[in-house]
Scaffold this active site. Structure first.
Site, PDB file in Angstrom:
ATOM      1  N   ARG A 106     -33.828  13.367 -39.580  1.00  0.00           N
ATOM      2  CA  ARG A 106     -34.110  14.769 -39.210  1.00  0.00           C
ATOM      3  C   ARG A 106     -34.345  15.511 -40.509  1.00  0.00           C
ATOM      4  O   ARG A 106     -33.450  15.582 -41.365  1.00  0.00           O
ATOM      5  CB  ARG A 106     -32.928  15.363 -38.444  1.00  0.00           C
ATOM      6  N   HIS A 133     -40.887  17.151 -32.503  1.00  0.00           N
ATOM      7  CA  HIS A 133     -39.559  16.664 -32.077  1.00  0.00           C
ATOM      8  C   HIS A 133     -39.774  15.640 -30.949  1.00  0.00           C
ATOM      9  O   HIS A 133     -39.412  15.860 -29.795  1.00  0.00           O
ATOM     10  CB  HIS A 133     -38.704  17.838 -31.592  1.00  0.00           C
ATOM     11  N   GLN A 136     -37.002  14.257 -28.383  1.00  0.00           N
ATOM     12  CA  GLN A 136     -36.588  15.242 -27.379  1.00  0.00           C
ATOM     13  C   GLN A 136     -37.505  15.161 -26.155  1.00  0.00           C
ATOM     14  O   GLN A 136     -37.057  15.210 -25.006  1.00  0.00           O
ATOM     15  CB  GLN A 136     -36.646  16.650 -27.994  1.00  0.00           C
ATOM     16  N   ASP A 224     -37.442  27.355 -25.863  1.00  0.00           N
ATOM     17  CA  ASP A 224     -36.704  26.929 -27.060  1.00  0.00           C
ATOM     18  C   ASP A 224     -36.463  28.183 -27.895  1.00  0.00           C
ATOM     19  O   ASP A 224     -37.056  29.241 -27.638  1.00  0.00           O
ATOM     20  CB  ASP A 224     -37.538  25.882 -27.835  1.00  0.00           C
ATOM     21  N   CYS A 266     -34.218  22.486 -24.775  1.00  0.00           N
ATOM     22  CA  CYS A 266     -33.749  21.349 -25.583  1.00  0.00           C
ATOM     23  C   CYS A 266     -32.347  21.572 -26.133  1.00  0.00           C
ATOM     24  O   CYS A 266     -31.664  20.611 -26.465  1.00  0.00           O
ATOM     25  CB  CYS A 266     -34.734  21.064 -26.704  1.00  0.00           C
ATOM     26  N   ARG A 294     -31.055  12.362 -23.329  1.00  0.00           N
ATOM     27  CA  ARG A 294     -31.300  12.002 -24.737  1.00  0.00           C
ATOM     28  C   ARG A 294     -30.727  10.609 -24.993  1.00  0.00           C
ATOM     29  O   ARG A 294     -31.329   9.806 -25.707  1.00  0.00           O
ATOM     30  CB  ARG A 294     -30.630  13.023 -25.673  1.00  0.00           C
TER      31      ARG A 294
END
Ligand code: CP
Ligand code: NVA
Length: 308
Positions: A106, A133, A136, A224, A266, A294
């Site tokens: 990340r 991402h 996700q 988001d 998310c 996830r």
């Protein structure tokens, strides 16, 4: 099903062909049904996890996923390894590849992932960058498929900032055939080349500045945060009423969606900004199933990328 992505990097959802994406999703559903429980396909394997930014879901789910698949993970915070500061990204990649079978990172800059991937012969997985991402989105579409068997033609609307999540949504429109609407304030649109590329590959993507129009009749409503990790310096401007006013998912906006709609986020949520608590706890909300997924989706990814 044998692994279909052995040794491959996963920096973007478009690293997958349509058939590979289908295999991955089928495996994710099978993981959730517990079909791999007795197998330890990654026995003896290690995933290095690099975090330049904070995480709850990504860190926990990759760690638990490796454990459940019979392998193990090593967590490396940036405070310890100092990507590009204590030593060059290239050297970090060329060390890690000697010890581990996979690297999940990340990072702030997407180019850091590309550099890790260039210098590591072991697969590199994007655990979020400023640009995309992708892991996700695997969990998100697993959750969408749990409600709607067929994604082609579904009205999926993303409301808010045209950030890494929005860019990955646009890429996913290529693989899933959804009818995607992205509603952002003016000046906060997703990356133009991502949109042009997706449309050239047949994706249906509409851009609007009207969140209500996006919510109207949507089968999936997604939002988001207005301020992503690493954008704290723009926070004051982004939180200004004139920039993101109206781009909030609340029960009133959810009323506009279809009767069978689901709401996804998310997480983490910034309550009182892009979402209110009544929306994450709403009967249409699937955000905690999404968070659970996830784990299943990433187990499927790790199996296909690191499995032999
Ligand atoms: N959604 C997500 O990636 O959560 P974390 O930032 O907690 O990992
Ligand atoms: N856009 C958010 C996603 C967090 C999972 C961020 O980058 O902070």
């Amino acid at each position: 099903m044998p692994p279909v992505l052995s040794g491959r990097d996963f920096l973007s959802n478009l690293d997958l062909s349509a058939a590979e994406y289908r295999s991955l999703m089928d495996t994710a559903h099978a993981m959730k049904r517990g079909e791999f429980k007795a197998l330890k396909p990654l026995e003896g394997q290690t995933l290095a996890m690099i975090f330049e930014k904070p995480s709850l879901r990504t860190r926990t789910t990759f760690d638990v996923a490796m454990f459940q698949l019979g392998g193990h993970s090593v967590n490396l915070s940036n405070a310890e390894i100092g990507l590009g500061v204590r030593e060059p990204v290239r050297d970090i990649a060329m060390n890690l590849e000697r010890w581990v079978e996979g690297i999940m990172a990340r990072v702030f800059l997407h180019s850091t992932l590309e550099e890790l991937a260039r210098f590591s012969h072991k697969p590199v997985i994007n655990g979020l960058s400023d640009f995309l991402h992708p892991v996700q989105l695997l969990a998100d579409f697993q959750t969408i498929e749990e409600r709607f068997n067929e994604t082609r033609g579904l009205k999926v609307s993303y409301i808010g900032d045209g950030n890494n999540m929005a860019n990955s949504f646009v890429e996913m429109a290529v693989l899933t055939g959804v009818d995607l609407t992205i509603a952002t304030p003016r000046g906060y649109e997703p990356n133009a080349s991502v949109i042009l590329h997706a449309m050239s590959r047949g994706a249906t993507v509409h851009l609007t500045n009207d969140p209500k129009a996006a919510a109207e009749g949507a089968n999936v409503l997604y939002t988001d945060t207005w301020v992503s990790m690493g954008q704290e310096q723009d926070a004051a401007q982004r939180r200004k009423v004139q920039d993101f006013a109206g781009f909030q998912v609340n029960p009133k906006l959810l009323e506009l969606t279809s009767s069978d709609a689901i709401f996804l986020h998310c997480l983490p949520a910034h309550y009182g900004e892009e979402v209110v608590e009544e929306a994450t706890l709403h009967v249409k909300s699937k955000v905690f199933d999404q968070a659970e997924n996830r784990l299943h989706a990433q187990k499927a990814l790790l199996y296909h990328v690191m499995g032999r």
